[in-house]
Each structure stands twice: as C-alpha cells, then as structure tokens.
Design a protein around this motif. Structure first.
Motif, PDB file in Angstrom:
ATOM      1  N   TRP A  30       0.515  -8.401 -15.297  1.00 32.57           N
ATOM      2  CA  TRP A  30       0.751  -9.282 -14.137  1.00 32.57           C
ATOM      3  C   TRP A  30       0.876  -8.292 -12.835  1.00 32.57           C
ATOM      4  O   TRP A  30       0.176  -8.579 -11.791  1.00 32.57           O
ATOM      5  N   ARG A  31       1.533  -7.106 -13.033  1.00 31.10           N
ATOM      6  CA  ARG A  31       1.521  -6.282 -11.670  1.00 31.10           C
ATOM      7  C   ARG A  31       0.084  -5.543 -11.217  1.00 31.10           C
ATOM      8  O   ARG A  31      -0.215  -5.469 -10.310  1.00 31.10           O
ATOM      9  N   ARG A  50      -2.769  -6.913 -12.189  1.00 30.25           N
ATOM     10  CA  ARG A  50      -3.621  -8.118 -11.614  1.00 30.25           C
ATOM     11  C   ARG A  50      -2.901  -8.550 -10.295  1.00 30.25           C
ATOM     12  O   ARG A  50      -4.011  -8.740  -9.462  1.00 30.25           O
ATOM     13  N   THR A  51      -1.883  -8.348  -9.948  1.00 33.56           N
ATOM     14  CA  THR A  51      -1.333  -8.648  -8.428  1.00 33.56           C
ATOM     15  C   THR A  51      -1.986  -7.581  -7.551  1.00 33.56           C
ATOM     16  O   THR A  51      -2.492  -8.177  -6.444  1.00 33.56           O
ATOM     17  N   THR A  52      -2.057  -6.550  -7.912  1.00 37.05           N
ATOM     18  CA  THR A  52      -2.634  -5.416  -7.112  1.00 37.05           C
ATOM     19  C   THR A  52      -4.117  -5.637  -6.888  1.00 37.05           C
ATOM     20  O   THR A  52      -4.503  -5.414  -5.749  1.00 37.05           O
ATOM     21  N   PHE A  98      -3.803  -8.718  -4.231  1.00 37.01           N
ATOM     22  CA  PHE A  98      -3.024  -8.553  -2.929  1.00 37.01           C
ATOM     23  C   PHE A  98      -3.778  -7.541  -2.073  1.00 37.01           C
ATOM     24  O   PHE A  98      -4.105  -7.875  -1.103  1.00 37.01           O
TER      25      PHE A  98
END
Length: 172
Positions: free
Chosen positions: A35-36, A38-40, A43
């Motif tokens: 999730w981290r 993919r968030t990067t 974002f």
C-alpha cells in the motif's frame, strides 16, 4: 495571528523529528508494504502534474527544470534499487535501502526546503510568492519524485517476482 518566532519555535522541532525519522528509515531494514509503494506511485505523479501546471503559468524555465530532474531521479532510483538488499521471511518481505543515494536525495530536498523556509521567514510572505515555481526547487523536487517513483516501482516488481517464484507457504 501568531508572531513568526513562535511559529518557527513550534514548527522547527517537528521538522527536525521528521528529518531524523526519514534518515533513520533510509538507512535501516524495513518491511515492504504494497500500500505504501502504490501510494507513492499515485501521490508523486499527481504532485508532479500539479507543480507542472503551476510552472506552466510562470514560464518555461521552471517546467524545464522539473522535466530535467525527473529522468535524473529515475536513473538514481534504478541504481539504488539495484543496490538494495531484499529478503523474504515467511510471507513477509523486507528490504534494506542503499543509504547513500537515498540520503543524498532526501538531504538535497530537505536542504532546499530549509533554505526556502529561511527566505520566506527573512523576506516575509508577501515578498516571496514564487515558493513552488523556483527552477532549482522544481529541479530538486523532480529528482526526488523520479527517485521515489522508480524505487517504489522497483519494490513492487521485486515483490511480484518473489511471490511468483516462491512456493506457496500455506497451501490449502
């Protein structure tokens, strides 16, 4: 409105704590969380587009600086992901980043933000309105964004490859 020295006294410890935690994270083993990563990958492109839209309004040089920083960040990200140590313990994935490149990118960005904050503080808010359209700031941000997007992509690719090549640990 709060006087500026009081605001600086409150914000400075918070910023120093974030710098310390970021540097600590750049040099130690960490658990890979999809999730981290993919968030990067969501974002940073959005932030690059927002900054590029603002840069278009101020002229070509800031946009060129942002565009120049991105591929350089991609190259550094590819080098760093190649030097990263990966490990899998059971169903948990860990990686230890290549510290020198990550620290260089983070310190460049934090140093630039500190300098821009100093300028903002010294010159005042009304006289310093081009905070996000400075060519040097956008170049360094492009470097940071290219690096983190490439690194996140590399981590997701490694996880996918490791998951496909590893035997099922909990067959049912």
């Amino acid at each position: 409105m709060l006087p500026t020295p009081i605001v600086a006294a409150v914000v400075a410890p918070l910023v120093l704590w974030r710098v310390y935690s970021r540097i600590k994270r750049l040099t130690s083993r960490q658990q890979s969380k999809t999730w981290r990563h993919r968030t990067t990958l969501v974002f940073f492109p959005l932030l690059v587009l927002a900054l590029a839209a603002g840069a278009v309004l101020t002229g070509a040089l800031p946009l060129i600086a942002l565009a120049a920083g991105l591929p350089l960040g991609v190259v550094l990200g590819r080098i760093a992901i190649g030097k990263t140590r990966f490990e899998q313990v059971g169903n948990t994935y860990y990686f230890t980043p290549h510290a020198p490149i990550g620290m260089l990118i983070a310190l460049l960005f934090m140093g630039r933000m500190a300098y821009r904050a100093y300028e903002y503080y010294a010159l005042g808010a009304l006289q310093h309105h081009e905070f996000a359209t400075s060519p040097l700031t956008l170049f360094i941000f492009g470097l940071l964004a290219g690096y983190y997007m490439t690194y996140a992509f590399g981590l997701l690719a490694w996880r996918r490859k490791a998951a496909l090549s590893a035997p099922l640990l909990n067959p049912q």
